[in-house]
Scaffold this motif. Structure first.
Motif, short mmCIF file in Angstrom:
data_model
loop_
_atom_site.label_atom_id
_atom_site.label_comp_id
_atom_site.label_asym_id
_atom_site.label_seq_id
_atom_site.Cartn_x
_atom_site.Cartn_y
_atom_site.Cartn_z
N LEU A 292 0.70 -1.21 0.00
CA LEU A 292 0.12 0.24 -0.24
C LEU A 292 0.96 1.11 0.17
O LEU A 292 0.58 2.25 -0.65
CB LEU A 292 -0.91 0.03 1.26
CG LEU A 292 -2.21 -0.91 1.20
CD1 LEU A 292 -2.83 -1.07 2.73
CD2 LEU A 292 -3.10 -0.73 0.20
N GLN B 211 2.32 1.73 -3.33
CA GLN B 211 1.41 2.31 -4.23
C GLN B 211 1.21 3.73 -4.05
O GLN B 211 0.89 4.57 -5.11
CB GLN B 211 0.05 1.36 -3.97
CG GLN B 211 0.18 0.23 -4.62
CD GLN B 211 -0.91 -0.69 -4.40
OE1 GLN B 211 -2.19 -0.23 -4.20
NE2 GLN B 211 -1.05 -1.86 -4.61
N ALA C 128 -7.27 6.00 1.02
CA ALA C 128 -7.23 4.39 0.58
C ALA C 128 -6.21 3.75 1.11
O ALA C 128 -6.76 2.55 1.16
CB ALA C 128 -6.88 4.61 -1.11
N VAL C 129 -5.22 4.28 1.76
CA VAL C 129 -4.34 3.38 2.42
C VAL C 129 -4.65 3.41 4.08
O VAL C 129 -4.17 2.48 4.83
CB VAL C 129 -2.72 3.68 2.17
CG1 VAL C 129 -2.60 3.61 0.67
CG2 VAL C 129 -2.40 5.02 2.57
N ASP D 35 -10.73 1.95 4.92
CA ASP D 35 -11.15 0.90 4.12
C ASP D 35 -12.47 1.10 3.46
O ASP D 35 -13.19 2.16 4.27
CB ASP D 35 -11.07 -0.54 4.76
CG ASP D 35 -12.02 -0.73 6.14
OD1 ASP D 35 -13.09 -0.36 6.11
OD2 ASP D 35 -11.25 -0.69 6.98
N GLU D 36 -13.24 0.53 2.69
CA GLU D 36 -14.46 0.76 2.18
C GLU D 36 -15.61 0.60 3.05
O GLU D 36 -16.71 1.04 2.99
CB GLU D 36 -14.72 0.26 0.96
CG GLU D 36 -13.52 0.57 -0.21
CD GLU D 36 -13.96 -0.01 -1.47
OE1 GLU D 36 -14.98 -0.51 -1.91
OE2 GLU D 36 -12.99 -0.50 -2.50
N CYS E 114 -12.49 6.48 0.43
CA CYS E 114 -11.46 5.37 0.30
C CYS E 114 -11.56 4.69 -1.01
O CYS E 114 -10.64 4.64 -1.63
CB CYS E 114 -11.82 4.57 1.51
SG CYS E 114 -10.45 2.99 1.34
N LYS E 115 -12.74 4.30 -1.49
CA LYS E 115 -13.06 3.70 -2.58
C LYS E 115 -12.51 4.63 -3.68
O LYS E 115 -12.14 4.02 -4.62
CB LYS E 115 -14.67 3.45 -2.62
CG LYS E 115 -14.80 2.79 -4.07
CD LYS E 115 -16.41 2.60 -3.96
CE LYS E 115 -16.61 1.63 -5.52
NZ LYS E 115 -18.22 1.45 -5.40
N LYS F 279 -8.75 4.40 -3.73
CA LYS F 279 -8.21 3.34 -4.45
C LYS F 279 -8.42 3.42 -5.95
O LYS F 279 -7.36 3.06 -6.92
CB LYS F 279 -8.95 2.26 -3.90
CG LYS F 279 -8.41 1.80 -2.59
CD LYS F 279 -9.43 0.55 -2.14
CE LYS F 279 -9.07 0.14 -0.83
NZ LYS F 279 -9.89 -0.87 -0.29
N GLU F 280 -9.39 3.99 -6.78
CA GLU F 280 -9.76 3.96 -7.97
C GLU F 280 -8.56 5.04 -8.70
O GLU F 280 -8.01 4.71 -9.76
CB GLU F 280 -11.16 4.62 -8.52
CG GLU F 280 -11.86 3.46 -7.82
CD GLU F 280 -13.47 4.14 -8.04
OE1 GLU F 280 -13.70 5.30 -8.20
OE2 GLU F 280 -14.48 3.31 -8.05
N LEU G 96 -5.68 5.62 -7.12
CA LEU G 96 -4.12 5.10 -7.16
C LEU G 96 -4.05 3.96 -8.32
O LEU G 96 -3.17 3.96 -9.08
CB LEU G 96 -4.26 4.29 -6.00
CG LEU G 96 -3.73 5.16 -4.89
CD1 LEU G 96 -3.95 4.13 -3.76
CD2 LEU G 96 -2.49 5.72 -4.89
N GLN G 97 -5.05 3.27 -8.64
CA GLN G 97 -5.00 2.18 -9.72
C GLN G 97 -4.96 2.97 -11.03
O GLN G 97 -4.17 2.35 -11.88
CB GLN G 97 -6.45 1.45 -9.67
CG GLN G 97 -6.49 0.39 -8.53
CD GLN G 97 -7.84 -0.31 -8.52
OE1 GLN G 97 -8.72 0.18 -9.27
NE2 GLN G 97 -8.03 -1.23 -7.54
#
Length: 315
Positions: A249, A252, A284-285, A288-289, A298-299, A302-303, A305-306
């Protein structure tokens, strides 16, 4: 007048002005039985000897001795005297034979107590400065990171100690701290705070970050990605190794933040949303969702970061 009585009178004269100024606790006893450690020569009458290999056992080095005069300032200054008794031979006991020796001992005691008085005054000043610093740092964090908004920074539950702390059940003389969590009562401890100002401030930053993350409902332990990131941002010494998941994490996050910064340069729409994207990536790190407060952010993080890491891999 006997040497013993002169000693008692002189000690009382020395500590009388200190008592008036409330510089501490002073214990003066006569004809008392004291416990001594024959290995160190220390008076262990009121000590639990934590850290010693014989702690909690019947110690072969513990020796009971009767002394004529015993003085303790409630801290590190301790004196035990006998007068004219050559048969009393024990490390840590001063045997006084004449008045010249007595005057020399009393001058040394007076100097040590006055130095301690000055040290106490300095500690009081530093204590206030450290409290102010902790509050200022907490307010700085609150202004920079949206997820700290609800933390009350007016009162930071922090206590500064001049003595050592414990780590893994052993005495540790380094400047260090901990966050002690007991239900709704949280206490930050900082130990050996008089040794080095900058190291103490670094420890304050480290522990305040623990506290702010915990109060905000985010990951707050030493081995988490968000804690390592914030410690590096604020020079707060993240010393514990991250486990594999947290390390991934963290990697990333660092990669994503670098990509976000590069992409934002010169692009007005990305520059305007930089702060919100930055906060989402931290969440995101750090969360959590399933988190009722930060789940959506958070969600989203993550998107982001991806997407950023994918773009970095592609080109």
């Amino acid at each position: 007048m006997s040497l013993k009585q002169e000693c008692i009178d002189m000690i009382n004269l020395i500590i009388e002005p200190l008592r008036k100024n409330d510089y501490g606790f002073y214990d003066l006893e006569t004809d008392s039985i004291r416990d001594f450690c024959e290995k160190t020569g220390e008076d262990i009458t009121y000590s639990d000897c934590q850290g010693c290999e014989n702690y909690g056992k019947d110690c072969p080095y513990k020796k009971m001795v009767q002394v004529d005069v015993s003085f303790w300032d409630g801290a590190d200054c301790q004196r035990n005297y006998v007068f004219g008794r050559s048969s009393v031979k024990c490390q840590g006991i001063c045997s006084i034979k004449n008045r010249k020796q007595l005057m020399s001992e009393m001058a040394e005691l007076k100097s040590e107590l006055e130095s301690y008085k000055d040290w106490c005054a300095e500690f009081g000043t530093r204590y206030d400065d450290y409290l102010d610093y902790a509050k200022e740092f907490a307010e700085k964090l609150k202004e920079k990171y949206l997820f700290f908004t609800l933390v009350n920074t007016e009162i930071i539950p922090i206590i500064f100690h001049t003595d050592y702390g414990m780590r893994d059940g052993k005495i540790d003389y380094r400047t260090q701290g901990n966050l002690h969590i007991v239900e709704n009562q949280n206490v930050i401890n900082v130990f050996c705070c008089m040794r080095d100002v900058e190291e103490t401030k670094r420890t304050i930053r480290h522990e305040v970050l623990h506290y702010m993350l915990y109060i905000s409902g985010l990951k707050h332990k030493d081995n988490t990605a968000i804690f390592h990131y914030l410690c590096e941002e604020h020079d707060a010494n993240a010393y514990m190794k991250m486990e594999n998941v947290e390390q991934e994490l963290y990697d990333q996050l660092i990669s994503g933040l670098g990509a976000l910064k590069n992409l934002s340069n010169g692009q007005k729409n990305l520059e305007e949303n930089y702060t919100s994207n930055y906060i989402c990536m931290l969440l995101a790190v750090g969360s959590d969702e399933e988190n009722s407060l930060y789940g959506d952010l958070c969600k989203n993080g993550k998107e982001i970061l991806q997407l950023l890491n994918l773009k970095k891999m592609v080109g």
